[in-house]
Every structure is written in C-alpha cells, then in structure tokens.
Design an enzyme around this catalytic site. Structure first.
Site, PDB file in Angstrom:
ATOM      1  N   HIS A  50      29.569   4.638 -18.691  1.00  0.00           N
ATOM      2  CA  HIS A  50      29.634   5.363 -17.413  1.00  0.00           C
ATOM      3  C   HIS A  50      30.119   4.441 -16.280  1.00  0.00           C
ATOM      4  O   HIS A  50      31.077   4.761 -15.570  1.00  0.00           O
ATOM      5  CB  HIS A  50      28.245   5.933 -17.094  1.00  0.00           C
ATOM      6  N   GLU A  51      29.469   3.293 -16.135  1.00  0.00           N
ATOM      7  CA  GLU A  51      29.825   2.390 -15.029  1.00  0.00           C
ATOM      8  C   GLU A  51      31.209   1.781 -15.233  1.00  0.00           C
ATOM      9  O   GLU A  51      31.973   1.629 -14.281  1.00  0.00           O
ATOM     10  CB  GLU A  51      28.764   1.295 -14.851  1.00  0.00           C
ATOM     11  N   HIS A  88      33.708   4.200 -14.143  1.00  0.00           N
ATOM     12  CA  HIS A  88      33.915   4.146 -12.687  1.00  0.00           C
ATOM     13  C   HIS A  88      34.911   3.046 -12.321  1.00  0.00           C
ATOM     14  O   HIS A  88      35.756   3.224 -11.448  1.00  0.00           O
ATOM     15  CB  HIS A  88      32.596   3.885 -11.962  1.00  0.00           C
ATOM     16  N   HIS A  92      32.446  11.354 -11.166  1.00  0.00           N
ATOM     17  CA  HIS A  92      31.449  12.088 -11.946  1.00  0.00           C
ATOM     18  C   HIS A  92      32.047  13.382 -12.490  1.00  0.00           C
ATOM     19  O   HIS A  92      32.895  14.005 -11.863  1.00  0.00           O
ATOM     20  CB  HIS A  92      30.203  12.375 -11.107  1.00  0.00           C
ATOM     21  N   CYS A  93      31.583  13.740 -13.686  1.00  0.00           N
ATOM     22  CA  CYS A  93      32.125  14.884 -14.416  1.00  0.00           C
ATOM     23  C   CYS A  93      31.065  15.979 -14.453  1.00  0.00           C
ATOM     24  O   CYS A  93      29.879  15.699 -14.623  1.00  0.00           O
ATOM     25  CB  CYS A  93      32.486  14.439 -15.828  1.00  0.00           C
ATOM     26  N   CYS A 129      29.385  14.957 -21.158  1.00  0.00           N
ATOM     27  CA  CYS A 129      30.328  13.846 -20.923  1.00  0.00           C
ATOM     28  C   CYS A 129      29.587  12.636 -20.367  1.00  0.00           C
ATOM     29  O   CYS A 129      28.680  12.759 -19.550  1.00  0.00           O
ATOM     30  CB  CYS A 129      31.410  14.296 -19.944  1.00  0.00           C
ATOM     31  N   CYS A 139      34.551  13.145 -22.130  1.00  0.00           N
ATOM     32  CA  CYS A 139      35.193  14.427 -22.444  1.00  0.00           C
ATOM     33  C   CYS A 139      36.694  14.158 -22.565  1.00  0.00           C
ATOM     34  O   CYS A 139      37.175  13.068 -22.202  1.00  0.00           O
ATOM     35  CB  CYS A 139      34.904  15.454 -21.353  1.00  0.00           C
TER      36      CYS A 139
HETATM   37 ZN   LIG Z   1      28.146   7.335 -11.712  1.00  0.00          ZN
HETATM   38 ZN   LIG Z   2      34.111  14.295 -18.357  1.00  0.00          ZN
END
Ligand SMILES: [Zn+2]
Ligand SMILES: [Zn+2]
Length: 186
Positions: A133-134, A137, A143-144, A149, A168
């Site tokens: 996640h990071e 970024h 953000h999704c 995801c 995703c």
């Molecule tokens: Zn985030």
């Molecule tokens: Zn996504």
C-alpha cells in the site's frame, strides 16, 4: 524497481526478510534487498503526552537516507513503535505520494496488540499489505474504492485483514507504468 528494506530500530527479523522476498512477486520488474544496518528511531519523533511517535518525522529520516543512496529507487522503512500522523489517532504507515520513501509500523499489526495469540505468519501478511500500500503511494497511486484492492484505505486492522496484498487491475496498470518510467529514467 529496486527497493531497499530498512529496519528503523528493533523489528522482528523475519519481517524485513519475508517482505524482501514477497514484494518482487507483487510489483513487476522489481528486486528487493534488506539493508544491513538499521537506522535508529529518531528520539525527536517521540511525543510524550501521546506516548506515540510522529510517523512523518520518522518518514523524513527514511527520505534523507533514500536521498543519499542512489542504488535503490525506493526505500521501505519498518518500525515497531506506535505511530500517529497529523489528524489521526494512529497509522499503519505513511509515504510520499509520489516519492522515494515509505514507512510502515508493525505495532498495531501484531495480533498480540489485540489480545490475540502471537503469530509471525499473520504479522508478515498484514505487514506485506501495508508495505505494498505505502509503496503504491510512492508510485503515485491514490486510495482505491475497491475493498479487495491493496490501495483501499485501512481504518483498522479489520480492513487490513479484509483486503488482499494485490492491486486491482487498474492500480496494477498504473504501478507498472510508474515502474517503467523509473527504468527509463533511473
Ligand atoms: Zn494510504
Ligand atoms: Zn485498486
């Protein structure tokens, strides 16, 4: 993309090793290495009246380290202290969007924090999701809205457990394009 995995202070040794092995299976054209010498947790990141550390201060140290090391495109810092960010009671991580530095905290990912039996396996899986996640970024991903995801925002560890460690289709495409750009302009 070359990712350096950097412990900041004491962290369970399995976590950086397992993340370094798992991340190249998720990001295309990616290699990962654990940096031998950990950074120390910056003392000025500690906020006494909250008994927590400011994640932005720790992240800025990871960025200084990253700016001084051109062998890697991205650095993932890992801490095992309780961190918060401006306006949030706690965070699982923080990153420059886009940028070279990302940070995750294991503190609230450990089953033991929630009174559950300690499990390295669960900790590593949660840490992997937050790391992807990071790092997403740092590649410019936002953000999704899709709950499965990895770029879905985690408000609590419950959200982390619900989402996958994978992007995703749309976010995978965006990550691939960003990684391609890194390869063209190292
Ligand atoms: Zn985030
Ligand atoms: Zn996504």
């Amino acid at each position: 993309m070359r990712i350096g995995v950097l412990a900041v202070g004491e962290v369970p040794r399995e976590v950086p090793l397992e993340l370094a092995e798992a991340l190249p299976k998720i990001f295309p054209d990616t290699a990962c290495m654990v940096i031998k010498e950990p950074l120390s947790v910056p003392a000025d990141a500690f906020v006494k009246n909250r008994n927590q550390y400011n994640s932005s201060v720790i992240l800025s140290r990871v960025k200084v380290f990253a700016d001084g090391n051109s062998a890697f495109h991205r650095f993932l810092g890992i801490v095992d202290v309780d961190v918060f960010a401006s306006g949030l009671n706690y965070v699982f991580g923080e990153a420059y969007t886009p940028g070279k530095a990302a940070l995750i905290s294991l503190w609230r990912l450990k089953p033991g924090f929630y009174g559950e039996t300690a499990s390295t396996e669960i900790l590593v899986l949660r840490a992997l999701k937050e790391a992807v996640h990071e790092l997403g970024h740092t590649l410019g991903l936002k953000h999704c809205s899709r709950g499965f995801c990895v770029m879905h925002f985690s408000n609590s560890v419950f959200d982390t457990d619900k989402k996958q460690s994978l992007f995703c289709g749309q976010d995978y495409l965006q990550a691939s394009l960003a990684i391609n750009t890194l390869r063209q302009h190292p």
